[in-house]
Motif scaffolding. Structure first.
Motif, short mmCIF file in Angstrom:
data_model
loop_
_atom_site.label_atom_id
_atom_site.label_comp_id
_atom_site.label_asym_id
_atom_site.label_seq_id
_atom_site.Cartn_x
_atom_site.Cartn_y
_atom_site.Cartn_z
N LEU A 33 -4.01 15.47 -11.47
CA LEU A 33 -2.79 16.26 -11.61
C LEU A 33 -2.35 16.84 -10.27
N LEU B 37 -0.52 14.20 -8.41
CA LEU B 37 0.87 14.06 -8.84
C LEU B 37 1.71 15.21 -8.29
N VAL C 23 2.55 14.70 -4.59
CA VAL C 23 3.55 13.65 -4.36
C VAL C 23 4.93 14.15 -4.74
N TYR C 24 5.06 14.74 -5.93
CA TYR C 24 6.39 15.15 -6.39
C TYR C 24 6.92 16.34 -5.59
N GLU D 130 8.38 15.08 -2.49
CA GLU D 130 9.66 14.38 -2.73
C GLU D 130 10.79 15.35 -3.06
N HIS D 131 10.45 16.44 -3.75
CA HIS D 131 11.48 17.37 -4.24
C HIS D 131 11.18 18.79 -3.80
N PRO E 242 9.47 20.96 -22.06
CA PRO E 242 9.64 19.53 -21.78
C PRO E 242 10.63 18.89 -22.74
N GLY E 243 11.58 18.15 -22.19
CA GLY E 243 12.55 17.44 -23.00
C GLY E 243 13.66 18.32 -23.55
N ARG F 39 16.15 16.57 -11.05
CA ARG F 39 14.91 15.88 -11.41
C ARG F 39 13.68 16.62 -10.91
N VAL G 192 12.82 19.25 -13.37
CA VAL G 192 12.20 18.66 -14.57
C VAL G 192 10.72 18.38 -14.30
N LEU G 193 10.45 17.79 -13.12
CA LEU G 193 9.06 17.45 -12.78
C LEU G 193 8.23 18.71 -12.59
N GLY H 7 7.49 19.96 -15.95
CA GLY H 7 6.57 19.02 -16.61
C GLY H 7 5.14 19.29 -16.15
N THR I 135 1.99 21.07 -18.16
CA THR I 135 0.79 20.25 -18.30
C THR I 135 -0.43 20.93 -17.68
#
Lengths: 204, 537
Positions: free
Chosen positions: A34, A37, A40-41, A44-45, A122-123, A132, A135-136, A139, A143
């Motif tokens: 986790l 992830l 990385v995200y 990116e953001h 989420p969602g 985005r 959202v990530l 998310g 989690t």
């Protein structure tokens, strides 16, 4: 004919501790996926992560950090006292640890509920219309803190069992490796939170 | 002790307070748990093989033969999931490892016997849920055993439950690894230093570490797929900004090391069989021991070669390709040491040795074709073709499968106390070996000519090779039937086995076949290396 041979192991507390450390190692790798992830995200953001982080309640986050850190102290004290055979004190500090774990979960519940009320889950319709990166962020937030809360919950159950075992004198000053291992697990859960807290609450 | 002849294994008797079944499924005895695993994985092997046979029949001619394209998708997924997660990953370590490891290090049991039973239960629950997932929700999964996102997130088939089943099996694998590592560290008999351990134990040790460092990563990946399907958290969903390539990375961070979870114990078995039947001490003991650790370490860093065509920078691909070549070095070290052990040995060609020799042959083909996959330029050509399927089956079936059958023939007398028919065992091996090559070798050629994997239909040019491959599957099937018939017959009517039917040197051969419940009456004191034959020459 003797059919079931019961093997009387000499209690190998060294082995039990060794096994526990191996298990903690797998827990770190579980969360490691986790964190991978997340990194990385976030790279990116970066901006979206920062703005989303502002929406989290630093008060709740800090308060929970204090609660969990203190519970690690009481956990250590509980082990300290059982070592000297002080059953009552050990149980007292274990109960305090459990209560603080529960307080942590209650806070987490209130925090999540507040987010749900603002339509952030989420969602959700609210979240889907955002960037985005946000959202990530959410998310991962749900989690990772969710998986962590699950570990706190499991830890509380384990400590409750330990409480019963101390009461029954199955854990004593001579043989306390079970309590020690539970303590190791509790500290691990604590340490993971120490990483989660700044990564979600303090990055903006 | 050597005069002892086989008796009925104590595990067929049971205490009055428990029924026969309960005396098995609630036992914390490492030998019973090993046998439980063995029976379970062989059952799954037969299930997976049956699906494989049906797939081969479907592919015997172009167009529809017996099933629809959708069913075919479910079949290759199931074949993969069963064979990988329920047969070959638990495979040798959970069955023979459980039975033999404490015997080989002179222990009465593993370090955590109850945890050992728990891991079998987790494994079985995972298997039951996998079966349940076939008939509930959206029906059998159709993603392939790799569960690639985003399809695994969107398909209506029952991915959530199947993935949870795989999660449980993974957890079971972690617990087994943890148990073995602690056992090896804590329970070795007096005098058994690390460098006096049998090489099978070394292989299990390296395997234990991979189980520990790799399996949690697939655990969290599978949890994320479940969360993605249940709540739509978005981390693997491109519509929400997630990156499916990251799924592939996380998946292969586990699943490539997982092939070493499968192959290392197999190599360990070969390192036991060869010195026994060459009547020589092993050549290059330390080199083989260290090469296991080297494979475990380097194998952790090569996952990217599964993603050469998925989209990665050239730098990353070149590094992964280089590291992939590096794995061939410790693998080669093992092969050369095995051959050197055979050199000038008094070779006794018994069926376990035939399996070991064919392992070396088939695994070498599998390994060398692995280099073709590992090289970037050739991989782009053969990626996702039958060439990869051929390579995979040569390493996994030709390698691990043959080693597992070798281990089965090698330790069968120890486990059951019975001897099987040696001639029939050799004939069965011949069918298996011939059938195997007829089945899988044509796949290299077809793949090279461009036949993609997982396709339901194919152009007429591939007809003859596909046909040949299907015929091979029948020969192989005959071999498997003969193996099981021979062993079951031995169980019922076989002669009693002496303590040491093969003239082996490791500790499990010093105790009666089958072993007593406490393994050793007195824990031995180890003075020599595991393959020492000094006083028998």
């Amino acid at each position: 004919m003797k059919t079931e041979f019961s093997i009387t192991h000499h209690a190998d507390s060294e082995g039990a501790r060794f096994g526990m450390w191996l298990f903690l190692f797998t827990e770190i790798l579980l969360f490691g996926g986790l964190f991978l992830l997340y990194s990385v995200y976030r790279s990116e953001h970066a901006l979206n992560f920062h703005s989303a982080s502002l929406e989290l309640s630093r008060f709740f986050g800090t308060f929970n950090t204090v609660v969990l850190l203190t519970s690690s102290l009481t956990m250590a004290l509980s082990i300290h006292f059982i070592r000297y055979g002080e059953q009552k004190k050990s149980m007292l500090f274990l109960i305090l640890t459990i209560l603080m774990g529960a307080l942590f979960l209650i806070n987490k519940y209130l925090e999540w509920s507040a987010k749900f009320e603002h339509g952030i889950y989420p969602g959700s319709h609210e979240l889907v219309n955002r960037s985005r990166g946000e959202v990530l962020f959410y998310g991962l937030y749900f989690t990772m803190t969710g998986l962590h809360a699950f570990h706190v919950f499991a830890g509380i159950l384990v400590l409750l069992v330990m409480l019963v075992l101390i009461k029954k004198q199955a854990i004593t000053g001579d043989d306390y490796v079970k309590l020690e291992n539970s303590g190791l697990y509790w500290h691990l859960v604590d340490i993971i939170w120490i990483f989660l807290f700044p990564l979600f609450y303090l990055i903006s | 002790m050597s005069t002892h002849t086989g008796t009925i294994p104590y595990y067929f008797n049971h205490a009055k307070e428990r029924s026969f079944i309960m005396s098995w499924v609630l036992s914390t005895d490492h030998k019973r748990i090993g046998i439980l695993y063995l029976v379970s994985i062989l059952t799954f092997f037969i299930a997976g093989m049956t699906i494989g046979l049906l797939m081969r029949i479907e592919l015997i001619a172009p167009g529809r033969t017996i099933v629809s394209a959708t069913t075919y998708n479910a079949m290759f997924t199931l074949h993969g999931v069963i064979m990988i997660f329920l047969f070959i990953i638990p495979g040798i370590p959970a069955s023979f490892g459980n039975f033999v490891l404490p015997l080989q290090i002179g222990a009465r049991d593993v370090a955590f016997p109850r945890l050992n039973l728990l891991s079998w239960w987790l494994f079985i629950m995972g298997a039951i849920l996998a079966v349940v997932s076939l008939f509930t929700g959206g029906g059998p999964i159709d993603t392939g055993w790799t569960f690639y996102a985003p399809y695994s997130i969107r398909t209506t088939s029952n991915v959530t439950l199947a993935v949870f089943a795989a999660f449980l099996v993974g957890f079971s694998s972690i617990l087994t690894g943890l148990n073995f590592l602690t056992t090896i560290h804590r329970l070795r008999a007096e005098g058994m230093k690390f460098f006096k351990m049998p090489l099978f134990v070394w292989a299990l040790y390296a395997t234990g570490w991979i189980q520990l460092i790799a399996t949690p990563v697939i655990g969290i990946t599978l949890v994320l797929v479940m969360l993605e399907r249940l709540f739509g958290i978005g981390v693997f969903d491109p519509a929400k900004g997630g990156d499916p390539i990251l799924f592939q990375h996380l998946f292969w961070i586990y699943s490539h090391p997982a092939v070493y979870i499968m192959i290392l114990p197999a190599m360990g078995v070969i390192s036991e069989i060869i010195p026994t039947f060459a009547r020589r001490t092993i050549f290059g003991y330390r080199a083989i021991a260290f090469s296991s650790l080297a494979i475990a370490f380097v194998g952790y860093l090569v996952w990217g070669h599964h993603m050469n065509t998925s989209g990665m920078s050239d730098t990353a691909r070149i590094i992964f390709s280089f590291l992939t070549f590096l794995v061939a070095v410790p693998s080669g070290v093992k092969v050369f040491n095995w051959l050197a052990t055979l050199y000038k040995g008094s070779i006794d060609i018994k069926s376990p040795l035939l399996y070991a020799l064919s392992f070396i042959f088939l695994f070498s083909i599998g390994g060398l074709t692995g280099l073709v996959n590992g090289a970037l330029a050739s991989d782009v050509h053969i990626h996702d073709t039958y060439f990869v399927v051929g390579h995979f089956h040569y390493t996994m079936f030709g390698g691990v499968g043959f080693a597992l059958f070798g281990a089965l023939h090698y330790w069968f007398p120890k486990i059951t106390g019975k001897l099987y028919n040696e001639l029939l065992a050799k004939i069965a091996w011949l069918f298996l070996f011939a059938g195997f090559n007829t089945l899988y070798f044509p796949m290299f050629i077809m793949g090279f000519q461009g036949m993609p994997r997982r396709y339901y239909d194919y152009p007429a040019q591939f007809h003859s090779l596909q046909f040949l491959s299907t015929v091979g599957s029948w020969i192989l099937f005959t071999g498997v039937v003969l193996i099981f018939a021979n062993l079951i017959n031995a169980l019922r009517k076989g002669a009693s086995s002496p303590a040491n039917p093969w003239n082996g040197t490791t500790l499990e051969w010093t105790i009666p076949s089958p072993p007593s419940a406490e393994n050793f009456e007195i824990i031995p004191v180890v003075k020599h290396g595991p393959y020492y034959r000094g006083d028998t020459k």
